[in-house]
Design a protein around this motif. Structure first.
Motif, PDB file in Angstrom:
ATOM      1  N   GLY A 214       0.778  -1.225   0.000  1.00  0.00           N
ATOM      2  CA  GLY A 214       0.000   0.000   0.000  1.00  0.00           C
ATOM      3  C   GLY A 214       0.810   1.276   0.000  1.00  0.00           C
ATOM      4  O   GLY A 214       0.241   2.375  -0.065  1.00  0.00           O
ATOM      5  N   SER A 215       2.118   1.180   0.071  1.00  0.00           N
ATOM      6  CA  SER A 215       2.947   2.388   0.097  1.00  0.00           C
ATOM      7  C   SER A 215       2.948   3.054  -1.275  1.00  0.00           C
ATOM      8  O   SER A 215       3.277   2.417  -2.283  1.00  0.00           O
ATOM      9  CB  SER A 215       4.385   2.049   0.487  1.00  0.00           C
ATOM     10  OG  SER A 215       5.223   3.163   0.295  1.00  0.00           O
ATOM     11  N   PRO A 216       2.609   4.343  -1.347  1.00  0.00           N
ATOM     12  CA  PRO A 216       2.573   5.026  -2.654  1.00  0.00           C
ATOM     13  C   PRO A 216       3.970   5.203  -3.265  1.00  0.00           C
ATOM     14  O   PRO A 216       4.074   5.378  -4.479  1.00  0.00           O
ATOM     15  CB  PRO A 216       1.950   6.386  -2.321  1.00  0.00           C
ATOM     16  CG  PRO A 216       2.193   6.594  -0.873  1.00  0.00           C
ATOM     17  CD  PRO A 216       2.157   5.223  -0.255  1.00  0.00           C
ATOM     18  N   ILE A 217       5.001   5.145  -2.443  1.00  0.00           N
ATOM     19  CA  ILE A 217       6.357   5.277  -2.977  1.00  0.00           C
ATOM     20  C   ILE A 217       7.089   3.935  -3.009  1.00  0.00           C
ATOM     21  O   ILE A 217       8.279   3.887  -3.265  1.00  0.00           O
ATOM     22  CB  ILE A 217       7.179   6.309  -2.167  1.00  0.00           C
ATOM     23  CG1 ILE A 217       7.374   5.832  -0.722  1.00  0.00           C
ATOM     24  CG2 ILE A 217       6.553   7.681  -2.234  1.00  0.00           C
ATOM     25  CD1 ILE A 217       8.452   6.619   0.023  1.00  0.00           C
ATOM     26  N   PHE A 218       6.375   2.834  -2.762  1.00  0.00           N
ATOM     27  CA  PHE A 218       6.962   1.493  -2.754  1.00  0.00           C
ATOM     28  C   PHE A 218       8.111   1.418  -1.737  1.00  0.00           C
ATOM     29  O   PHE A 218       9.172   0.869  -2.015  1.00  0.00           O
ATOM     30  CB  PHE A 218       7.461   1.099  -4.146  1.00  0.00           C
ATOM     31  CG  PHE A 218       6.375   1.062  -5.178  1.00  0.00           C
ATOM     32  CD1 PHE A 218       5.708  -0.111  -5.459  1.00  0.00           C
ATOM     33  CD2 PHE A 218       6.008   2.219  -5.854  1.00  0.00           C
ATOM     34  CE1 PHE A 218       4.704  -0.154  -6.411  1.00  0.00           C
ATOM     35  CE2 PHE A 218       5.002   2.193  -6.812  1.00  0.00           C
ATOM     36  CZ  PHE A 218       4.339   1.011  -7.079  1.00  0.00           C
ATOM     37  N   LYS A 219       7.874   1.971  -0.564  1.00  0.00           N
ATOM     38  CA  LYS A 219       8.901   2.057   0.481  1.00  0.00           C
ATOM     39  C   LYS A 219       9.455   0.681   0.809  1.00  0.00           C
ATOM     40  O   LYS A 219       8.719  -0.278   1.026  1.00  0.00           O
ATOM     41  CB  LYS A 219       8.310   2.700   1.739  1.00  0.00           C
ATOM     42  CG  LYS A 219       9.316   2.863   2.886  1.00  0.00           C
ATOM     43  CD  LYS A 219       8.683   3.568   4.067  1.00  0.00           C
ATOM     44  CE  LYS A 219       9.648   3.651   5.245  1.00  0.00           C
ATOM     45  NZ  LYS A 219      10.852   4.434   4.917  1.00  0.00           N
ATOM     46  N   CYS A 220      10.782   0.590   0.861  1.00  0.00           N
ATOM     47  CA  CYS A 220      11.438  -0.681   1.152  1.00  0.00           C
ATOM     48  C   CYS A 220      11.259  -1.075   2.617  1.00  0.00           C
ATOM     49  O   CYS A 220      11.454  -0.244   3.519  1.00  0.00           O
ATOM     50  CB  CYS A 220      12.930  -0.581   0.859  1.00  0.00           C
ATOM     51  SG  CYS A 220      13.347  -0.507  -0.890  1.00  0.00           S
ATOM     52  N   VAL A 221      10.888  -2.331   2.853  1.00  0.00           N
ATOM     53  CA  VAL A 221      10.831  -2.873   4.206  1.00  0.00           C
ATOM     54  C   VAL A 221      11.630  -4.177   4.230  1.00  0.00           C
ATOM     55  O   VAL A 221      11.670  -4.919   3.253  1.00  0.00           O
ATOM     56  CB  VAL A 221       9.386  -3.120   4.686  1.00  0.00           C
ATOM     57  CG1 VAL A 221       8.653  -1.802   4.846  1.00  0.00           C
ATOM     58  CG2 VAL A 221       8.633  -4.031   3.732  1.00  0.00           C
ATOM     59  N   ARG A 222      12.273  -4.433   5.347  1.00  0.00           N
ATOM     60  CA  ARG A 222      13.148  -5.596   5.488  1.00  0.00           C
ATOM     61  C   ARG A 222      12.324  -6.859   5.650  1.00  0.00           C
ATOM     62  O   ARG A 222      11.332  -6.881   6.371  1.00  0.00           O
ATOM     63  CB  ARG A 222      14.045  -5.388   6.720  1.00  0.00           C
ATOM     64  CG  ARG A 222      15.111  -6.466   6.899  1.00  0.00           C
ATOM     65  CD  ARG A 222      16.435  -6.007   6.366  1.00  0.00           C
ATOM     66  NE  ARG A 222      17.436  -7.072   6.477  1.00  0.00           N
ATOM     67  CZ  ARG A 222      18.290  -7.169   7.482  1.00  0.00           C
ATOM     68  NH1 ARG A 222      18.277  -6.277   8.457  1.00  0.00           N
ATOM     69  NH2 ARG A 222      19.183  -8.153   7.504  1.00  0.00           N
ATOM     70  N   ARG A 223      12.748  -7.893   4.996  1.00  0.00           N
ATOM     71  CA  ARG A 223      12.207  -9.229   5.165  1.00  0.00           C
ATOM     72  C   ARG A 223      13.351 -10.163   5.528  1.00  0.00           C
ATOM     73  O   ARG A 223      14.508  -9.793   5.475  1.00  0.00           O
ATOM     74  CB  ARG A 223      11.524  -9.691   3.866  1.00  0.00           C
ATOM     75  CG  ARG A 223      10.270  -8.908   3.509  1.00  0.00           C
ATOM     76  CD  ARG A 223       9.121  -9.210   4.467  1.00  0.00           C
ATOM     77  NE  ARG A 223       8.789 -10.625   4.507  1.00  0.00           N
ATOM     78  CZ  ARG A 223       7.925 -11.218   3.668  1.00  0.00           C
ATOM     79  NH1 ARG A 223       7.313 -10.523   2.744  1.00  0.00           N
ATOM     80  NH2 ARG A 223       7.674 -12.502   3.782  1.00  0.00           N
ATOM     81  N   SER A 224      13.009 -11.382   5.887  1.00  0.00           N
ATOM     82  CA  SER A 224      14.061 -12.344   6.219  1.00  0.00           C
ATOM     83  C   SER A 224      14.878 -12.677   4.974  1.00  0.00           C
ATOM     84  O   SER A 224      14.344 -12.772   3.867  1.00  0.00           O
ATOM     85  CB  SER A 224      13.442 -13.617   6.791  1.00  0.00           C
ATOM     86  OG  SER A 224      12.575 -14.209   5.835  1.00  0.00           O
ATOM     87  N   GLU A 225      16.176 -12.827   5.166  1.00  0.00           N
ATOM     88  CA  GLU A 225      17.081 -13.165   4.076  1.00  0.00           C
ATOM     89  C   GLU A 225      18.011 -14.291   4.532  1.00  0.00           C
ATOM     90  O   GLU A 225      18.376 -14.352   5.708  1.00  0.00           O
ATOM     91  CB  GLU A 225      17.931 -11.947   3.684  1.00  0.00           C
ATOM     92  CG  GLU A 225      17.117 -10.732   3.257  1.00  0.00           C
ATOM     93  CD  GLU A 225      17.916  -9.450   3.380  1.00  0.00           C
ATOM     94  OE1 GLU A 225      19.138  -9.526   3.656  1.00  0.00           O
ATOM     95  OE2 GLU A 225      17.323  -8.369   3.221  1.00  0.00           O
ATOM     96  N   VAL A 226      18.371 -15.154   3.633  1.00  0.00           N
ATOM     97  CA  VAL A 226      19.352 -16.199   3.901  1.00  0.00           C
ATOM     98  C   VAL A 226      20.484 -16.037   2.900  1.00  0.00           C
ATOM     99  O   VAL A 226      20.279 -16.205   1.688  1.00  0.00           O
ATOM    100  CB  VAL A 226      18.734 -17.607   3.784  1.00  0.00           C
ATOM    101  CG1 VAL A 226      19.810 -18.672   3.996  1.00  0.00           C
ATOM    102  CG2 VAL A 226      17.593 -17.787   4.773  1.00  0.00           C
ATOM    103  N   VAL A 227      21.662 -15.666   3.382  1.00  0.00           N
ATOM    104  CA  VAL A 227      22.840 -15.538   2.520  1.00  0.00           C
ATOM    105  C   VAL A 227      23.558 -16.892   2.505  1.00  0.00           C
ATOM    106  O   VAL A 227      23.656 -17.560   3.527  1.00  0.00           O
ATOM    107  CB  VAL A 227      23.775 -14.424   3.038  1.00  0.00           C
ATOM    108  CG1 VAL A 227      24.960 -14.235   2.086  1.00  0.00           C
ATOM    109  CG2 VAL A 227      23.004 -13.112   3.187  1.00  0.00           C
TER     110      VAL A 227
END
Length: 348
Positions: A214-227
């Motif tokens: 729903g962010s009008p600017i497509f704001k980045c939010v952190r999700r889980s990551e596996v490196v």
């Protein structure tokens, strides 16, 4: 439990002891950039796009001349071309540019592909991918442009698909991409190297920042990551083989490599997040994968830790420019986006 996690982190993901490299600071890039792309052709490094800040993306190419050690040119990209998370490969004259993210923050990917003729500075279209991707592993191998993995349209879900397209002299020989054998592990931000006529894919991650719903600017939010530290090679039977893994998990290295004296050199990146603070941990090592012995080693350290470095090699000198550097010697979490250029004499 936290104490155990921290001990594991310190043993596994902390800086690896390494020989000393002597670095020399060169002329800074015209702009700072994160998640840019770069291709070297002879003594010229073509540096593409990238974030200036999370809210601003570049839409031009800067050129560095390794012989003169100066930034020598700039020209615009097509308006429809993606600005980050690009796939890219070259035949020595033409640069093939595949998919990527269009716009700042965590906006969507495009299927629009291009080829740049570096001699005439002209751009042409290539057939679109079947589906858009973020940061797929990309290389030109045996006359075909290969595009593998990356993240799917939501920017987070790893993709396994692998497509190829025959190209010659900057033109596609067919109108449709061919489906190839899927890559064993999906995700973006990995190095993809042609070495001894083999296609090798190194490191990467599963998951990434994604747009806030729903962010009008497509704001980045952190999700889980596996490196991860996996290394795969596509063999003559067009099957994937496991090669020895990297000394530590490493991602954000898609343009951080060079092939030198039968070795793959990788500069910087990101590893697994800190188990206690959950912060991103940047990598400061310079890795070598010796293809004669099939062994990894750490041959030195950078002046500071950094991700999404853009790497070149000329006349015995290893160069890196651009990316996001650490907060300081005692804090490996990311801070400032930079355009610095450094070099060191490489003895292999």
């Amino acid at each position: 439990m936290e104490g155990q996690n921290l001990n594991t982190f310190n043993a596994t993901f902390a800086d690896i002891p390494a020989p000393q490299l002597e670095w020399e600071e060169m002329a800074e890039a015209p702009v700072p950039r994160l998640d840019g792309a770069a291709i070297q052709i002879k003594d010229l490094l073509y540096v593409f796009a990238g974030y200036g800040t999370i809210n601003y993306v570049h839409s031009h190419v800067d050129i560095y001349n390794f012989t003169d050690n100066t930034w020598v040119g700039k020209f615009d990209m097509p308006k429809e071309m993606a600005h980050s998370h690009l796939g890219m490969a070259t035949d020595g004259r033409h640069i093939y540019i595949v998919t990527g993210q269009y716009g700042p923050q965590c906006r969507g990917p495009t299927t629009h592909n291009f080829v740049l003729d570096t001699e005439t500075k002209t751009w042409h279209d290539l057939p679109p991918l079947p589906f858009p991707r973020y940061a797929p592993a990309t290389q030109l191998w045996r006359g075909r442009l290969h595009v593998m993995g990356g993240s799917k349209e939501d920017r987070h879900e790893p993709a396994l698909e692998h497509w190829s397209l025959p190209v010659k002299d900057g033109k596609a020989l067919e109108k449709e991409w061919r489906t190839e054998i899927p890559i064993p592990r999906g995700g973006p931000h990995r190095a993809c190297v042609i070495a001894n006529d083999k296609l090798i894919v190194i490191g990467g991650q599963e998951g990434d920042f994604m747009a806030k719903p729903g962010s009008p600017i497509f704001k980045c939010v952190r999700r889980s990551e596996v490196v991860y530290n996996n290394v795969y090679m596509l063999d003559d039977g067009l099957k994937w083989r496991d090669l020895p893994p990297m000394p530590k998990p490493n991602s954000h290295i898609e343009f951080a490599w060079k092939f030198v004296n039968n070795s793959i050199i990788i500069v910087g990146g990101t590893t697994e997040k800190h188990p206690v603070t959950k912060k991103i941990v940047l990598v400061g090592e310079v890795f070598q994968f010796n293809l004669s012995t099939m062994e990894w080693s750490v041959i030195g350290r950078m002046p500071f830790r950094m991700k999404t470095t853009l790497v070149g090699f000329w006349n015995g000198w290893l160069y890196f420019t651009s990316g996001q550097r650490d907060k300081g010697p005692n804090d490996p979490s990311p801070k400032k986006v930079v355009g610095c250029m450094w070099r060191t004499k490489l003895q292999l």
